[in-house]
Design an enzyme around this catalytic site. Structure first.
Site, short mmCIF file in Angstrom:
data_model
loop_
_atom_site.label_atom_id
_atom_site.label_comp_id
_atom_site.label_asym_id
_atom_site.label_seq_id
_atom_site.Cartn_x
_atom_site.Cartn_y
_atom_site.Cartn_z
N TRP A 1 0.77 -1.35 0.00
CA TRP A 1 -0.02 0.20 -0.08
C TRP A 1 0.80 1.20 -0.02
O TRP A 1 0.16 2.33 -0.15
CB TRP A 1 -0.94 -0.02 1.20
N HIS B 1 12.93 -2.44 -1.06
CA HIS B 1 11.84 -1.70 -2.36
C HIS B 1 12.81 -0.73 -2.79
O HIS B 1 13.80 -0.04 -2.23
CB HIS B 1 10.82 -1.19 -1.64
N GLU C 1 12.18 1.99 -4.02
CA GLU C 1 11.95 3.37 -3.14
C GLU C 1 12.90 3.58 -2.09
O GLU C 1 13.04 4.72 -1.87
CB GLU C 1 10.53 3.75 -3.09
N GLU D 1 11.23 -6.47 -9.39
CA GLU D 1 10.49 -5.26 -9.65
C GLU D 1 11.43 -4.32 -10.60
O GLU D 1 12.03 -3.55 -9.77
CB GLU D 1 10.02 -4.43 -8.22
N GLY E 1 4.80 2.22 -10.94
CA GLY E 1 4.00 3.36 -11.00
C GLY E 1 3.94 3.99 -12.35
O GLY E 1 3.53 5.06 -12.54
N SER F 1 3.46 -2.20 -12.07
CA SER F 1 2.15 -1.85 -13.08
C SER F 1 1.41 -3.31 -13.35
O SER F 1 1.03 -3.54 -14.19
CB SER F 1 2.58 -1.42 -14.35
N GLY G 1 1.02 -2.61 -6.29
CA GLY G 1 1.28 -1.28 -5.74
C GLY G 1 0.05 -0.61 -5.81
O GLY G 1 -1.10 -0.86 -5.35
N GLY G 2 -0.07 0.29 -6.94
CA GLY G 2 -1.29 0.98 -7.16
C GLY G 2 -2.96 0.19 -7.06
O GLY G 2 -3.53 0.73 -6.62
P1 13P Z 1 2.78 -0.38 -8.95
O1 13P Z 1 2.00 -1.58 -8.83
O2 13P Z 1 2.19 0.87 -8.52
O3 13P Z 1 3.48 -0.10 -10.12
O4 13P Z 1 4.00 -0.58 -7.73
C1 13P Z 1 4.76 -1.67 -7.80
C2 13P Z 1 5.25 -2.08 -6.56
O5 13P Z 1 6.27 -0.88 -6.33
C3 13P Z 1 5.10 -2.75 -5.64
O6 13P Z 1 5.98 -2.75 -4.54
#
Ligand code: 13P
Length: 250
Positions: free
Chosen positions: A10, A95, A97, A165, A171, A211, A232-233
Site C-alpha cells: 500500500w 524496495h 523506493e 520489480e 507506477g 504495474s 502497488g497502485g
Molecule cells: P505499482 O503496482 O504501482 O507499479 O507498484 C509496484 C510496486 O512498487 C510494488 O511494490
C-alpha cells in the site's frame, strides 16, 4: 509445487479508517480463495487495526520495511519484535523506493533480511534494474549483485521470497511483458541455485512487481517462474486487487 502469493504494497497510502474499510471489503471478496496466499502490507500506523480486522481471515499481514535491531535509540524506526507483536508474517525489504529515496544499500538491506529471518518474519527481498541499466544491458548483472549481497549469510533452511520489480515498471503503467519478466525470473532462480541447493532454488517464490493490473495479471502469473505479484497502485482498491488475486480481467 510453489503456491502463488499475491501481495499488496500500500506504500504511503490509507488512514486507519480507510485501511480498515479496504480490508473489510477484501475479506468479503476473497473469502472463497483457498488455493493461493494473499498478503496486505499497510503502512505502520494501520498495522494494528488491520490485524484486528483480519482476525479469522486467511489474508496475511506484512510490513513495508523494518530496522534490524530489536530495540534501542533508533528514532523513527520499527523493530522486528514490534512486527512480530502484530502478527506480521512478511516484511518487504529493499524496495527500490527505499534504495533510491532513502539511500538504502545492499549492506543495510542484508542486515534487515538476516534480522527478519532470525525473527521468523519472511522477508520479501526486492531486486530490479533501472531503465538506464536495462538499456545498457546490465539487468542480469544488477539483479545478481542485489541478490548475492542481499542474501549473504542466509542459509538453506531460511524462508524468504524474492520480488523482481524493474524500476522502470513501477507506477508507470508500463509493465514488463510476461516473456521479459519470465526471462529475469528464470535468471534469478539460476542465481539462487548457485547460492543454495537446486531444491531450494526450485521452492523459493519469485514475485513480479511493476504495474500489475487486472488486465495483465493472468498472463504474467501464468509464466512458469512467476509465483505471484507485488502490487502497488492496484492494491489500493478492493475491486482491482481482488480481481488480480482471482485472475479476473477488468
Ligand atoms: P505499482 O503496482 O504501482 O507499479 O507498484 C509496484 C510496486 O512498487 C510494488 O511494490
Amino acid at each position: 509445487m510453489r503456491r502463488l502469493l499475491i501481495a499488496g504494497n500500500w506504500k504511503m497510502h490509507k488512514t486507519v479508517p480507510e485501511a480498515v474499510s479496504l480490508v473489510r471489503e477484501l475479506k468479503e471478496l476473497l473469502k472463497d480463495v483457498k488455493d493461493r496466499d494473499v498478503l496486505v502490507c499497510p503502512p505502520f500506523t494501520a498495522l494494528y487495526p488491520v490485524r484486528e480486522e483480519l482476525k479469522g481471515s486467511s489474508i496475511y499481514l506484512g510490513a513495508q520495511n523494518m530496522f534490524y535491531e530489536e530495540e534501542g535509540a533508533y528514532t523513527g524506526e520499527i523493530s522486528p519484535l514490534m512486527l512480530k507483536d502484530l502478527n506480521c508474517s512478511f516484511v518487504i525489504i529493499g524496495h527500490s523506493e527505499r534504495r533510491r529515496i532513502f539511500k538504502e544499500d545492499d549492506e543495510l538491506i542484508n542486515k534487515k533480511v538476516l534480522s527478519a529471518v532470525r525473527h521468523k518474519i519472511t522477508p520479501i527481498l526486492c531486486v530490479g534494474e533501472t531503465l538506464e541499466e536495462r538499456e545498457s544491458g546490465e539487468t542480469e548483472k544488477v539483479v545478481e549483485r542485489q541478490l548475492k549481497r542481499g542474501l549473504r549469510g542466509i542459509s538453506e533452511d531460511d524462508e524468504f521470497v524474492i520480488a523482481y520489480e524493474p524500476v522502470w515498471a513501477i507506477g508507470t503503467g508500463k509493465s514488463a511483458t510476461p516473456q521479459m519478466a519470465q526471462e529475469v525470473h528464470l535468471f534469478i532462480r539460476g542465481v539462487l541455485g548457485e547460492l543454495f541447493s537446486k531444491e531450494k532454488a526450485f521452492q523459493v517464490r519469485i514475485l513480479y512487481g511493476g504495474s500489475v493490473k487486472p488486465e495483465n495479471a493472468k498472463s504474467l502469473l501464468e509464466m512458469e517462474d512467476i509465483d505471484g505479484a507485488l502490487v502497488g497502485g492496484a492494491s489500493l482498491k478492493a475491486d482491482s486487487f481482488s480481481k488480480i488475486v482471482k485472475f479476473e480481467e477488468a
